[in-house]
Every structure is written in structure tokens, then in C-alpha cells.
Design a protein around this motif. Structure first.
Motif, PDB file in Angstrom:
ATOM      1  N   LEU A 543       0.827  -1.404   0.033  1.00 29.83           N
ATOM      2  CA  LEU A 543       0.094  -0.075  -0.110  1.00 29.83           C
ATOM      3  C   LEU A 543       0.878   1.255   0.161  1.00 29.83           C
ATOM      4  O   LEU A 543       1.998   1.435   0.650  1.00 29.83           O
ATOM      5  N   LEU A 544       0.590   2.128  -0.785  1.00 31.01           N
ATOM      6  CA  LEU A 544       1.075   3.671  -0.738  1.00 31.01           C
ATOM      7  C   LEU A 544       0.261   4.417   0.017  1.00 31.01           C
ATOM      8  O   LEU A 544      -1.071   4.552  -0.267  1.00 31.01           O
ATOM      9  N   ARG A 545       0.690   5.250   0.950  1.00 27.86           N
ATOM     10  CA  ARG A 545      -0.014   6.246   1.578  1.00 27.86           C
ATOM     11  C   ARG A 545       0.473   7.673   0.982  1.00 27.86           C
ATOM     12  O   ARG A 545       1.697   8.061   1.213  1.00 27.86           O
ATOM     13  N   LEU A 546      -0.593   8.360   0.460  1.00 28.77           N
ATOM     14  CA  LEU A 546      -0.234   9.828   0.005  1.00 28.77           C
ATOM     15  C   LEU A 546      -0.998  10.736   0.917  1.00 28.77           C
ATOM     16  O   LEU A 546      -2.142  10.581   1.201  1.00 28.77           O
ATOM     17  N   ASP A 547       0.003  11.632   1.406  1.00 28.20           N
ATOM     18  CA  ASP A 547      -0.607  12.547   2.648  1.00 28.20           C
ATOM     19  C   ASP A 547      -0.059  14.026   2.402  1.00 28.20           C
ATOM     20  O   ASP A 547       1.140  14.188   2.185  1.00 28.20           O
ATOM     21  N   ALA A 548      -0.998  14.796   2.083  1.00 32.98           N
ATOM     22  CA  ALA A 548      -0.580  16.131   1.902  1.00 32.98           C
ATOM     23  C   ALA A 548      -0.720  17.042   2.888  1.00 32.98           C
ATOM     24  O   ALA A 548      -0.617  18.135   3.016  1.00 32.98           O
ATOM     25  N   GLY A 549      -1.055  16.443   4.407  1.00 33.14           N
ATOM     26  CA  GLY A 549      -0.984  17.183   5.464  1.00 33.14           C
ATOM     27  C   GLY A 549      -2.344  18.034   5.511  1.00 33.14           C
ATOM     28  O   GLY A 549      -3.328  17.704   5.023  1.00 33.14           O
ATOM     29  N   ALA A 550      -2.124  19.146   6.046  1.00 32.67           N
ATOM     30  CA  ALA A 550      -2.963  20.127   6.157  1.00 32.67           C
ATOM     31  C   ALA A 550      -3.800  20.756   4.778  1.00 32.67           C
ATOM     32  O   ALA A 550      -4.571  21.290   4.966  1.00 32.67           O
ATOM     33  N   VAL A 558      -3.226   3.759  -1.996  1.00 29.03           N
ATOM     34  CA  VAL A 558      -3.314   3.237  -3.085  1.00 29.03           C
ATOM     35  C   VAL A 558      -2.684   1.954  -3.085  1.00 29.03           C
ATOM     36  O   VAL A 558      -1.745   1.854  -2.471  1.00 29.03           O
ATOM     37  N   PRO A 559      -3.311   0.818  -3.894  1.00 26.66           N
ATOM     38  CA  PRO A 559      -2.435  -0.237  -3.834  1.00 26.66           C
ATOM     39  C   PRO A 559      -1.373  -0.176  -5.021  1.00 26.66           C
ATOM     40  O   PRO A 559      -1.321   0.532  -5.786  1.00 26.66           O
ATOM     41  N   GLY A 560      -0.348  -1.035  -4.670  1.00 27.50           N
ATOM     42  CA  GLY A 560       0.800  -1.237  -5.627  1.00 27.50           C
ATOM     43  C   GLY A 560       1.503  -2.537  -5.431  1.00 27.50           C
ATOM     44  O   GLY A 560       1.093  -3.416  -4.561  1.00 27.50           O
ATOM     45  N   THR A 561       2.364  -2.671  -6.229  1.00 21.99           N
ATOM     46  CA  THR A 561       3.265  -3.969  -6.187  1.00 21.99           C
ATOM     47  C   THR A 561       4.698  -3.688  -6.201  1.00 21.99           C
ATOM     48  O   THR A 561       4.988  -2.647  -6.585  1.00 21.99           O
ATOM     49  N   VAL A 562       5.431  -4.533  -5.436  1.00 19.80           N
ATOM     50  CA  VAL A 562       6.738  -4.584  -5.374  1.00 19.80           C
ATOM     51  C   VAL A 562       7.333  -6.005  -5.723  1.00 19.80           C
ATOM     52  O   VAL A 562       6.790  -6.856  -5.364  1.00 19.80           O
ATOM     53  N   SER A 563       8.208  -5.881  -6.794  1.00 15.19           N
ATOM     54  CA  SER A 563       8.977  -7.249  -7.358  1.00 15.19           C
ATOM     55  C   SER A 563      10.270  -6.869  -7.491  1.00 15.19           C
ATOM     56  O   SER A 563      10.893  -5.894  -7.489  1.00 15.19           O
ATOM     57  N   ALA A 564      10.923  -8.008  -7.431  1.00 14.22           N
ATOM     58  CA  ALA A 564      12.372  -8.254  -7.404  1.00 14.22           C
ATOM     59  C   ALA A 564      12.983  -7.628  -8.534  1.00 14.22           C
ATOM     60  O   ALA A 564      12.491  -7.853  -9.733  1.00 14.22           O
ATOM     61  N   ALA A 565      13.885  -6.917  -8.829  1.00 11.29           N
ATOM     62  CA  ALA A 565      14.758  -6.141  -9.737  1.00 11.29           C
ATOM     63  C   ALA A 565      16.139  -6.003  -9.676  1.00 11.29           C
ATOM     64  O   ALA A 565      16.307  -5.026  -8.912  1.00 11.29           O
ATOM     65  N   ALA A 583      -0.987  20.627  -4.349  1.00 14.61           N
ATOM     66  CA  ALA A 583      -0.378  20.068  -3.125  1.00 14.61           C
ATOM     67  C   ALA A 583       0.844  19.316  -3.211  1.00 14.61           C
ATOM     68  O   ALA A 583       1.211  18.696  -4.119  1.00 14.61           O
ATOM     69  N   THR A 584       1.755  19.333  -2.071  1.00 11.47           N
ATOM     70  CA  THR A 584       2.941  18.450  -2.011  1.00 11.47           C
ATOM     71  C   THR A 584       2.467  17.412  -1.174  1.00 11.47           C
ATOM     72  O   THR A 584       2.027  17.399  -0.205  1.00 11.47           O
ATOM     73  N   TRP A 585       2.697  16.003  -1.842  1.00 11.94           N
ATOM     74  CA  TRP A 585       2.301  14.769  -1.096  1.00 11.94           C
ATOM     75  C   TRP A 585       3.448  13.904  -0.544  1.00 11.94           C
ATOM     76  O   TRP A 585       4.319  13.618  -1.187  1.00 11.94           O
ATOM     77  N   ARG A 586       3.514  13.684   0.876  1.00 13.41           N
ATOM     78  CA  ARG A 586       4.378  12.690   1.222  1.00 13.41           C
ATOM     79  C   ARG A 586       4.100  11.273   0.767  1.00 13.41           C
ATOM     80  O   ARG A 586       2.745  11.080   0.717  1.00 13.41           O
ATOM     81  N   VAL A 587       4.936  10.553   0.531  1.00 13.00           N
ATOM     82  CA  VAL A 587       4.660   9.232   0.310  1.00 13.00           C
ATOM     83  C   VAL A 587       5.544   8.318   1.359  1.00 13.00           C
ATOM     84  O   VAL A 587       6.765   8.452   1.797  1.00 13.00           O
ATOM     85  N   ALA A 588       4.518   6.952   1.711  1.00 12.31           N
ATOM     86  CA  ALA A 588       4.774   6.240   2.439  1.00 12.31           C
ATOM     87  C   ALA A 588       4.447   4.836   2.230  1.00 12.31           C
ATOM     88  O   ALA A 588       3.573   4.784   1.247  1.00 12.31           O
ATOM     89  N   ILE A 589       5.233   3.676   2.469  1.00  2.83           N
ATOM     90  CA  ILE A 589       4.950   2.318   2.049  1.00  2.83           C
ATOM     91  C   ILE A 589       4.520   1.453   3.168  1.00  2.83           C
ATOM     92  O   ILE A 589       5.384   1.580   4.079  1.00  2.83           O
ATOM     93  N   SER A 590       3.882   0.360   2.830  1.00  2.41           N
ATOM     94  CA  SER A 590       3.544  -0.510   3.731  1.00  2.41           C
ATOM     95  C   SER A 590       3.120  -1.837   3.097  1.00  2.41           C
ATOM     96  O   SER A 590       2.577  -1.980   2.121  1.00  2.41           O
ATOM     97  N   PRO A 591       3.678  -3.162   3.805  1.00  7.23           N
ATOM     98  CA  PRO A 591       3.078  -4.562   3.296  1.00  7.23           C
ATOM     99  C   PRO A 591       1.595  -4.207   3.206  1.00  7.23           C
ATOM    100  O   PRO A 591       0.820  -3.548   4.187  1.00  7.23           O
ATOM    101  N   SER A 592       0.988  -4.954   2.378  1.00 10.51           N
ATOM    102  CA  SER A 592      -0.456  -4.961   2.532  1.00 10.51           C
ATOM    103  C   SER A 592      -0.865  -6.008   3.392  1.00 10.51           C
ATOM    104  O   SER A 592      -1.085  -7.215   2.944  1.00 10.51           O
TER     105      SER A 592
END
Length: 646
Positions: A543-550, A558-565, A583-592
């Protein structure tokens, strides 16, 4: 329901330290109608009696409190608890320690399954030592002959109640030492079966911040070694003369006598007190331990035992000063991910001070016949014996959870190498440990938290531990974080000592993603693509979290995939068609996973007239360098202004 386990806790002025004990007893996974908690207040003078009475009033179904006049030690309150117990088993807990949440259930089930009279649960030491080798793996049918049971003589065991009654076993009472040794030694020797549960930490043995635990107080040597003789009497009563008795006696010679007279432990004691200890110890050594007892000790321990028996205190001190400088050193060589596991290659050896320990390349091994002539002869004998027995040396890697001190052995493959240094040799162990996040905690997944890597080296007369690190030369291995089985595991170097630790599901800023190249992130066709320095075993949903704060109302996931490369991983995710504007969006990632754990990425997404563009954050190392350079420029400008004014 019949009561399965009665938990007996002797209590005397624990203050706030009883709270962790209480909380752990209330959290037990065993249903509350299947166990009982019996606090025996031994004349406490603090607020504890009122605290316990309040607890019993709140939980009369589970907790009872017995108050008595102070008896001076833990033996009588434990016996009072046994008399009040209704359980099939009795579990002994000290008021400043606590249990794992599943301890009672696991220990009871394991004891019943194996027909055990005594169940020994894995221990973790928070600021104090606990047995290590005993808990290398489970022992469903342990005896003093096939397992190092005798290494664990504290009372914190689960014991079948009818066994206690059948043999009439109770704790010695009154103000005395080693009452638990007398009790547990007899339990081991008379039990039909003892079971050791090693795949779950059942008991947390805690050193108080003020070190006021009874076991940390200085003791009267005469009384202490009188009580030690009583423990030896138990062994003599239930064993025949021979190898088994010698092996059991060896535990008291090694732990209670020789180890107190070695290295830094001896040198840290006040001079008068250690001499008083020595004099009392010598009487026990001469009276109670036959030649077969000391002969089974490690070489360095044999030397100390022989010097004690010969009444050579000055040489014991001199030998301790030599040993105090001998320490293990473990240096990592590589960290790699392979088949879902982290492989850690390292070397380990002993050092004397700051240099490798050099031992004689040649020499004839011989038994120690009496005390050495002097300390130089003792050191030479230890060196020859250590080299001759190098084939028995071993190395282990343990992961120890920082907050709880729970620790687990990891699989290790190693080789032994003699490195010539003139007429001497260095004894080097080359090892590769495999850490599988799914099984590293006793065949269970590593829990979230920080796990420190420790190396345990057994060589010659020493078994010692040290942290793994720092790297021995060059920049050293640079570890990547791994996303494995829905967990995020980050190997990293601690500051300032550069030792290896593993951060499981807790990393927020140290994912190593500062190495992300500018060209490694792009947005085109409404899709975000990034090459990340992450390890993944295969295609992994994230999962990607897009956060523009205030600037926006809430975050967007939003869902995504990570694959070996190649040596890293390829992230790809579709950005939301609407909602990312101005806006400016901070990006964070988490396992689903059911409970996402978002970890920040070192770039932001900025939206504008031209669409979405990537703005890369500077890694902390670059920011620190820029701050230093700016600071130097400001200082130089200020100096020029001062010079002109002058």
C-alpha cells in the motif's frame, strides 16, 4: 473447572516492581477459571499489602492474598502458598519478575503431554544472567544426565502438586541463602520426568533499577557456603559416587566458587571481601570436591580451582588480571538476502586487550597435575590446551529482543582456521548465520521490535558473548531492508558503536532508502515507478499512503506491487486520477496486511499545472554535510567582518 495451575508469589516490599508481575498474571491466555494466583505477603511495610488486597477484592475469582509476619526469606511464604494451592501444578514466581502472556497455558500443556513432574520454561534475563545452553531446544524428557538442567536452580518452575506432596518436598525456611538450590536439586533428582520448554519465553527474570533484588545483595560468606554444603548434601543423598555426582557437584564448584574468583568479576569486588570469600571457598573445595569434579572443568576454571585448593590467593588475583583482558570479538563480513532469509557472514576470535589473542603454535597437551608453578606457567598451559582442543570450539549467533531480553539461537555454519603469526597462532572461527524472519523466534516469526545480534564464542576455557560489530575494514556491508512475509526487517548499524541490530516493523527513518538515485523515481501515464533498495522474495502487494497534510482532507491509500529487480526492488502503483491537485504529497509504503505499517520514502510528489512531478528529499548524511558547510561559511564571513572592523 478444576484448577490447572496455582501461581505462588512470595511478596516483600516490591514497591512498583510488583505491577509488571500483576499485569502479566492477569494477561495469561489460560482461562481465568483454570488458574489461581496466590500472593503471600511476608510482612511488607510498604503500600503493597493494600495494593494486593484491592486486587483480590476486584478479582476474588482469581486472586487471594495471605498475610503473615516477616519470616526473613522466601522459603516460608512459598510453603504457605503450596499449602493454599488447589492446582494440579504449582508455578513459583518472584514479585519483581513477570511471565510471558502464554506461559501458564504452554507450560501446563507441555507438562501434561510429557507426563512431567517438573516443567522448566525458557527464561529471559533483563539485566541479569539466565541459562542459555539449557534452552537451545526443547527437552521433553530431560534428566540431569542428558541435559544441563543443573544450570537452572532458581525456583521459577511449574511443579506437579501431588509430586510435592508424595515426596514431602518443601523449601527450607528462615533467613538463609540457596534455599531454591536445595529444593530444585531434589526435585530434579526425584522427578519421574522433567520437561524443558524452549520455544517460548515463559519467565522474565528482572534486575531492579536499584539492584535491590535479594540475589544482588552482598552475602555473608560463612553462611552462604554453609548453605551451599546443604545443596551438595542433597546430591549426595540421591546419587551414587561416580561421574554423575561429579558432574552435578561441578556446577557448584564452577558457578558459586570458581566463577566468583575469575577476571573482572573478582577484580570488581572490594579487596577485603574477596579475600574473605576466598578463605570460605577454600574450605568447601578441600572438603567436598573430589579430583573428578575439577578435572571436568574448562582449562581456565581448572587453573583457578587448583590455585584455590592450594591456598594461593595472590596467584588467583594475578591470573584474574590476565583473564580480564581476554574478550571475544566478532566482525561482520557480509549481509545478503537469499531465499527469504538474511545471511550474515562474520568472523569471531578472542583478543587480549586490543590485539588478537596469540597462542603457542606447538606444544604437548597434558592434564593439569596440581597447581601451576606460577601464573606464567598457568597461561602457557591454558594456551597449549586451547590450541589442542580447537576442534571443539563453536560459535553461535543469538538474536535478543531489546525491550524484553528474549533471545533465540539462529542456524549457523562455521569453520575453524588457525592463522599463523610467527611462532604463534590465532584461532579464528568463520561463520555464516541464517536469519529467517518467519522462524527466527523459536520456529515462530520475529515479533515487532529491535533485535540485537550477539555472538557466543566457546573456545578453550572461555564461553563469552559480544555484540556483532563493528565491521573490521573498509566501509563494510551495507544492508538492505527486506519485505518478507508481510514484515519489514531492516538490518542496521547502531550509533555510535556500529553493532548489528535488526529492526522489525518499527523502522520509520532508517530504511536505507536515502541511497535512492534521483533517476530511480518517475511518474508517467498516471503511474508511479521507483527502483528501491529493498529485498523482496517475489511479487509483493503493498500500500502507498499519499499525505498532503493540512493541504488536503486526510491521506489517500492506493494499492501497488513490489517485485524483485536486480539487487533491489521495483515499485509500481497507479496514482489516483482525482484528488491530487495543488499540493505536495508525502509518500509512505507498507506491506499489504491487516494492520498496515507505513514507512516513509525519501521523495514527495508535487502537483501543478504540468501534472505530477517527483521532488527527492536529501538523505540525512547530505543534509548534515550541507549544514556543516553552511556553518563554516557563516563562521568565515563573521571572521572577515571582525578583521575589517579591527
Amino acid at each position: 473447572m478444576p484448577v490447572k495451575v496455582s501461581v505462588v508469589i512470595p511478596v516483600y516490599n516490591p514497591g512498583p516492581y510488583v505491577e509488571d508481575c500483576i499485569a502479566s498474571l492477569l494477561r495469561q491466555s489460560l482461562p481465568p477459571d483454570e488458574y489461581e494466583v496466590i500472593f503471600v505477603d511476608d510482612g511488607s511495610t510498604d503500600a503493597t499489602p493494600a495494593r494486593l488486597d484491592g486486587l483480590a477484592a476486584d478479582r476474588p475469582d482469581l486472586v487471594q492474598v495471605v498475610h503473615q509476619e516477616n519470616s526473613g526469606w522466601s522459603g516460608k511464604p512459598r510453603n504457605v502458598g503450596i499449602a493454599a494451592a488447589k492446582g494440579e501444578f504449582v508455578m513459583f514466581v518472584d514479585n519483581d519478575d513477570y511471565l510471558g502472556d502464554e506461559a501458564l497455558e504452554r507450560m501446563y500443556d507441555y507438562g501434561v503431554a510429557n507426563g512431567a513432574d517438573v516443567v522448566v520454561g525458557k527464561m529471559a534475563g533483563k539485566g541479569r544472567g539466565v541459562p542459555v545452553e539449557l534452552f537451545r531446544h526443547n527437552h521433553p524428557h530431560a534428566t540431569v544426565e542428558n541435559a544441563p538442567l543443573i544450570d537452572s536452580l532458581t525456583p521459577h518452575k511449574m511443579i506437579r502438586r501431588d509430586f510435592l506432596d508424595r515426596i514431602g518436598l518443601r523449601f527450607p525456611e528462615g533467613r538463609r541463602r540457596l534455599e531454591d538450590h536445595v529444593f530444585i536439586a531434589e526435585a530434579y533428582l526425584r522427578a519421574e520426568n522433567v520437561s524443558v520448554l524452549s520455544d517460548y519465553v515463559c519467565y522474565y527474570h528482572v534486575k531492579r533499577d536499584d539492584a535491590s533484588n535479594a540475589g544482588f545483595q552482598r552475602f555473608d560468606p560463612a553462611g552462604y557456603f554453609k548453605n551451599l554444603r546443604e545443596a551438595l548434601d542433597v546430591v549426595d543423598r540421591y546419587t551414587e559416587p561416580g561421574p554423575v555426582r561429579d558432574r552435578l557437584h561441578r556446577r557448584w564448584l564452577r558457578v558459586e566458587i570458581v566463577e566468583r574468583m575469575r577476571g573482572r568479576r573478582l577484580l570488581a569486588m572490594p579487596a577485603e571481601y574477596r579475600k574473605e570469600l576466598f578463605d570460605e571457598m577454600r574450605g568447601v573445595v578441600v572438603e567436598r570436591f573430589g579430583p573428578g569434579v575439577a578435572a571436568g572443568l574448562q582449562p581456565t576454571q581448572q587453573v583457578v580451582a587448583a590455585l584455590i585448593a592450594a591456598d594461593r590467593y595472590a596467584d588467583v588475583e594475578a591470573f584474574a588480571e590476565w583473564e580480564a583482558a581476554v574478550v571475544p570479538k566478532a566482525a561482520p563480513e557480509s549481509l545478503t538476502w537469499h531465499d527469504g532469509a538474511l545471511r550474515i557472514a562474520f568472523t569471531a576470535e578472542y583478543r587480549s586487550g586490543r590485539t588478537p589473542l596469540l597462542l603457542p603454535a606447538a606444544g604437548v597437551r597434558a592434564p593439569l597435575e596440581g597447581p601451576p608453578q606460577d601464573v606464567s606457567e598457568a597461561v602457557a598451559w591454558v594456551g597449549v590446551d586451547t590450541v589442542a582442543r580447537f576442534g571443539e570450539a563453536r560459535v553461535d549467533l543469538l538474536l535478543r529482543e531489546r525491550s524484553s531480553a528474549a533471545q533465540y539461537f539462529q542456524p549457523v555454519e562455521f569453520t575453524r582456521e588457525k592463522v599463523a603469526e610467527g611462532e604463534s597462532v590465532r584461532l579464528v572461527l568463520r561463520a555464516t548465520a541464517t536469519v529467517d524472519p518467519a522462524t527466527a523466534a523459536g520456529d515462530a516469526p520475529l515479533a515487532g521490535g529491535v533485535w540485537d545480534a550477539y555472538v557466543r564464542v566457546r573456545l578453550g576455557g572461555w564461553t563469552k558473548e559480544c555484540r556483532l560489530g563493528p565491521v573490521s575494514r573498509g566501509p563494510g556491508p551495507t544492508p538492505y531492508a527486506g519485505v518478507v512475509g508481510g514484515r519489514v526487517l531492516l538490518p542496521y548499524w547502531t550509533e555510535p558503536h556500529a553493532n548489528l541490530s535488526l529492526d522489525v516493523d518499527r523502522a520509520t527513518k532508517r530504511l536505507g532508502l536515502g541511497d535512492l538515485p534521483p533517476e530511480g523515481v518517475s511518474v508517467s501515464g498516471g503511474r508511479l515507478r521507483a527502483t528501491l533498495p529493498l529485498y523482496v522474495a517475489g511479487d509483493t502487494d503493498v500500500l502507498l499512503r499519499l499525505d498532503a497534510g493540512a493541504a488536503a482532507t486526510g491521506a489517500v491509500d492506493v494499492p501497488g506491487t513490489v517485485s524483485a529487480a536486480g539487487s533491489g526492488a521495483r515499485l509500481e502503483a497507479a496514482l489516483p486520477a482525482d484528488g491530487m491537485k495543488g499540493a505536495t504529497w508525502r509518500v509512505a509504503i507498507s506491506p499489504s496486511v491487516a494492520e498496515p505499517r507505513f514507512l516513509p520514502l525519501p521523495f514527495t510528489l508535487r502537483t501543478g499545472v504540468g501534472g505530477v512531478r517527483v521532488v527527492r528529499k536529501q538523505p540525512p548524511s547530505v543534509l548534515r554535510r550541507l549544514r556543516r558547510e553552511f556553518g563554516r561559511a557563516v563562521r568565515k564571513a563573521a571572521a572577515r567582518i571582525r578583521d575589517r572592523k579591527a
